[in-house]
Each structure stands twice: as structure tokens, then as C-alpha cells.
Scaffold this motif. Sequence first.
Motif, PDB file in Angstrom:
ATOM      1  N   LYS A  88      37.509  42.501  29.081  1.00 57.42           N
ATOM      2  CA  LYS A  88      37.549  43.080  30.424  1.00 57.42           C
ATOM      3  C   LYS A  88      38.297  44.408  30.442  1.00 57.42           C
ATOM      4  O   LYS A  88      39.080  44.734  29.569  1.00 57.42           O
ATOM      5  CB  LYS A  88      38.188  42.092  31.403  1.00 57.42           C
ATOM      6  CG  LYS A  88      37.436  40.763  31.511  1.00 57.42           C
ATOM      7  CD  LYS A  88      35.990  40.962  31.973  1.00 57.42           C
ATOM      8  CE  LYS A  88      35.310  39.645  32.347  1.00 57.42           C
ATOM      9  NZ  LYS A  88      35.098  38.784  31.169  1.00 57.42           N
ATOM     10  N   TYR A 136      40.837  46.141  31.844  1.00 57.31           N
ATOM     11  CA  TYR A 136      42.243  46.495  31.650  1.00 57.31           C
ATOM     12  C   TYR A 136      42.741  46.055  30.278  1.00 57.31           C
ATOM     13  O   TYR A 136      43.524  46.765  29.634  1.00 57.31           O
ATOM     14  CB  TYR A 136      43.081  45.903  32.785  1.00 57.31           C
ATOM     15  CG  TYR A 136      42.628  46.423  34.133  1.00 57.31           C
ATOM     16  CD1 TYR A 136      42.912  47.728  34.508  1.00 57.31           C
ATOM     17  CD2 TYR A 136      41.864  45.628  35.002  1.00 57.31           C
ATOM     18  CE1 TYR A 136      42.464  48.239  35.724  1.00 57.31           C
ATOM     19  CE2 TYR A 136      41.419  46.126  36.213  1.00 57.31           C
ATOM     20  CZ  TYR A 136      41.714  47.432  36.579  1.00 57.31           C
ATOM     21  OH  TYR A 136      41.261  47.935  37.768  1.00 57.31           O
ATOM     22  N   VAL A 193      46.459  39.840  33.780  1.00 59.42           N
ATOM     23  CA  VAL A 193      45.922  40.642  34.879  1.00 59.42           C
ATOM     24  C   VAL A 193      45.578  39.719  36.030  1.00 59.42           C
ATOM     25  O   VAL A 193      44.986  38.643  35.817  1.00 59.42           O
ATOM     26  CB  VAL A 193      44.667  41.426  34.438  1.00 59.42           C
ATOM     27  CG1 VAL A 193      44.082  42.210  35.601  1.00 59.42           C
ATOM     28  CG2 VAL A 193      44.992  42.356  33.279  1.00 59.42           C
ATOM     29  N   HIS A 248      43.861  39.706  40.094  1.00 63.29           N
ATOM     30  CA  HIS A 248      43.059  40.460  41.051  1.00 63.29           C
ATOM     31  C   HIS A 248      43.271  39.899  42.448  1.00 63.29           C
ATOM     32  O   HIS A 248      43.367  38.678  42.637  1.00 63.29           O
ATOM     33  CB  HIS A 248      41.579  40.391  40.690  1.00 63.29           C
ATOM     34  CG  HIS A 248      41.244  41.037  39.382  1.00 63.29           C
ATOM     35  ND1 HIS A 248      40.918  42.363  39.273  1.00 63.29           N
ATOM     36  CD2 HIS A 248      41.200  40.531  38.128  1.00 63.29           C
ATOM     37  CE1 HIS A 248      40.675  42.649  37.995  1.00 63.29           C
ATOM     38  NE2 HIS A 248      40.833  41.550  37.287  1.00 63.29           N
ATOM     39  N   VAL A 287      42.102  38.587  45.867  1.00 64.63           N
ATOM     40  CA  VAL A 287      40.876  37.940  46.340  1.00 64.63           C
ATOM     41  C   VAL A 287      41.146  37.326  47.716  1.00 64.63           C
ATOM     42  O   VAL A 287      42.299  37.055  48.072  1.00 64.63           O
ATOM     43  CB  VAL A 287      40.415  36.839  45.356  1.00 64.63           C
ATOM     44  CG1 VAL A 287      40.048  37.432  44.004  1.00 64.63           C
ATOM     45  CG2 VAL A 287      41.480  35.772  45.201  1.00 64.63           C
ATOM     46  N   TRP A 326      46.452  36.465  45.072  1.00 65.95           N
ATOM     47  CA  TRP A 326      46.212  36.884  43.700  1.00 65.95           C
ATOM     48  C   TRP A 326      45.523  35.779  42.915  1.00 65.95           C
ATOM     49  O   TRP A 326      45.918  34.630  42.992  1.00 65.95           O
ATOM     50  CB  TRP A 326      47.523  37.224  42.996  1.00 65.95           C
ATOM     51  CG  TRP A 326      48.205  38.436  43.553  1.00 65.95           C
ATOM     52  CD1 TRP A 326      49.319  38.459  44.330  1.00 65.95           C
ATOM     53  CD2 TRP A 326      47.801  39.787  43.380  1.00 65.95           C
ATOM     54  NE1 TRP A 326      49.647  39.742  44.666  1.00 65.95           N
ATOM     55  CE2 TRP A 326      48.724  40.594  44.078  1.00 65.95           C
ATOM     56  CE3 TRP A 326      46.749  40.409  42.704  1.00 65.95           C
ATOM     57  CZ2 TRP A 326      48.635  41.975  44.124  1.00 65.95           C
ATOM     58  CZ3 TRP A 326      46.662  41.788  42.750  1.00 65.95           C
ATOM     59  CH2 TRP A 326      47.593  42.558  43.449  1.00 65.95           C
TER      60      TRP A 326
END
Length: 423
Positions: free
Chosen positions: A243, A245, A384, A386, A388, A396
Motif C-alpha cells: 500500500k 504509505y 497506518v 485511515h 472512516v 480510525w
Amino acid sequence: MTPARPGPPYAVTVVGLGADGWRGVPDASRAVLRDAEVLIGGPRQLDLLPPECAGERIAWPSPLRPAVPALLAAHAGRRIAVLASGDPMFYGIGRALAEEAGDRLRVLPHPSSVSYAAARLGWPLEDVDVVTLVGRPADRLAAALHDGRRLLVLSADAGTPAEVAALLRDRGFGPSRMRVLEQLGGERERTSDETTADDWTRTPGDPLNIVAVECRGTPDTLRLGAVPGLPDEAYEHDGQLTKRYVRAATLAALAPAPGELLWDIGGGSGSIAIEWMRTHPACRAVTVERDPVRAERITRNADRLGVPGLRVVTGAAPAALAELPPPDAVFIGGGLTAPGLLDACWAALPVGGRLIANTVTLESEALLAAAHRRHGGELVRLAVAHAVPVGGFTGWRQAMPVTQWAVQKTTLDTVDTASGADR
């Protein structure tokens, strides 16, 4: 007083010619061509010479590059002049001759078509990217597409401008402005009217041409930056993708430099190898993927993202590594638990080479921890999260953490990373 050392005994002189033919050849180059016992070049170039150049004329065979050593050897001891278009050391025959003749080569250049094009367009050359499609697939142009950049594309033939326009449209750069400059420096020099790739309808013209492009993307074109960490949407994949990052952090640890070769093992979607090659046109990579479907997908991704030179090897590591050229760096993104894989990669690295391995499993993490104890380097965990939707709010969502081992080889010793035994 120490006498001056004589210059090298030139075995070959390569002379650059322009579209203006003999009238554009300076006196020093004319003298070489008149004096040559052997004149080697393409049929078009040989036809530009007047009868006073009386040496034996030899047209290059095809393919050209393999023929260079034999031709030079066949005429050793004779005065050889090789004809080239423009500047022989700029995407020309000069490179091959330098590899064979070394310091016995003398080069008398002529302005290149790129220099002429920049002069006609008023484009400072230091602000222009040059991409050659001579003997190379048009897909390699995709890596140079950035909004606002100016490109000069060296054409393979009269059909190249249409190929360029089609690729620009396909990659979301249809609004890019294009011009074709033909027979630069010659009596039949011509520059086409400016149009966009979207509106391109021009029929093929002269095969001796260069395409000028001012890149303009559509508003919805996916932005592909010049540094690692392309959007995940840039790749066709089945979930096997490093992915964004984590990929950016991995490429930073690999630290690609121009001309270096990467082994990307467990290629998945090919993202690490592709972005390694995008960092510089001279970067090379081999990706090893055992799944044939994924291997085909890697090839499509490489073509789409402008690095069609990526070599894809379908097979299981470590067996598939046996015939590969030595790497400058190795990335292991899958298959860490395969017997002997880590050992084989470590043994293949030269002093100064880098090895980066990523994993999300406890079993592979244990192997990396043991390797870290023996070889040093850096062991890190990359996490990591994200944002949501959580009901009517936002929270997170944590992605699986990735354990990464990064190490640079400092000695030639090899160590069995499974048992710890020196060998």
C-alpha cells in the motif's frame, strides 16, 4: 622540458551529420571523411557524401549493435569514419563505438535534433525532458507525463507522432499541445501547426521528426507524482499490493540511485519495482512472481506507468534467482519463509548493497528478528490508520502493521539466517 605526449592513435572517428547534409559539415569533419579508407553509416547518410569521399562505403547491417565489434575488427588498421545523425553521443551510435574503441575513438559532433528543436521553439533545454522512442515502446513516455512539463520526443518513424497522441489521450493528457518538427536544419525543415492530442488528425509526414509536447492533464486525471508513493488506484491488483504509505517508506529505505538494479521478490502487483524504475530512467529492476496471472498483471502495470523495461520472471524464489544478474538492492515482499530465500538474497548482494524485507505474519517476523540480530540494520514496525465513518461520526481504522527489516551489507561474509551458522 618534457615533450607533449602524443594523442591516442584513433582507430575510429565518428562524424555527426545534419539534415543539411554535406553543406553543413565543418571543414575538420570534411577532412576526416575525405581521408577515410572506410566509411560506415546508414544508406541515407552515405548518400549524403560527395564523390570526393572515396573510401569504401559500408551500410550498417541490421541489427546494428551486435555488428559493431565484427565490423571494426574486419577493418582494423584502416582509417575508419562512421557517420551518425546529429550528436553521436546523444542517443546515437557513439555509445556503442565508445564501448568498443575506448580512447581510440574520436567524436566530431553536429548539433542534435533536440538542440535544433529547442532553438526553434524557444524552449530552454535545461527545462525540457527528452524521451526517445527509437527502438523503444511508446509506453515509456508515460513516466514523463506531468502537468506543465515540456517534452521532446525522438521519433522512430513517421507514425510516432500519432502514437504519442494516442498515448496522451489514453493516459488522461488529451489536452496536451503538440507540434511536429521535421528535417531540422535541412532545406525541407517544417514545423506543423500546434494542435492538441485530443484533436490530432495529422497524417504521417517525414520519418525524420521530433515531437514537441506541452503536457496538460484533464481535471480528473489521476495525479502520479515524481516520488514513490503513487496512489493505490494507479495499479491493477487483486489485493496483493504494497500500500501507498508503506510503499513510500520501503522505497526510501531501498534508496534507488541511477543505474542500479533491484530484485523485487514476490512481485504481487509490481509496485515496488515499478516505482524504483520511475525514480530515474537508468534504474533497472527484475521482479520475481510465481503466479502467472499476477506476472501478466505486473507487465500491464509497468507498461501503464511508463516502465515497460521492467523484467518479469515467472517462478518461485529462490530457484528463480539463479540466473539473474547481481543486484544492487533486494526487496522481499513475499515468500520469506521459503527455505533458503533470505540466505540466497543476502549472498547475492555486493558490499554496499541493501536488503529490505516486509512482512505482516508472526512466522516471517521471527525470521527478520533473527536476521536483525546477526546482521544489524534497522527493524521497524509501520502502522497506518485511515479515517472512516463510524455511524454519524468518524473514527480510525487500523491497517495490519508491517514489520520491516532494512540492512546494508558491509562485508562479504554470508550467514545462514535460519540457524545462525557462519559459512
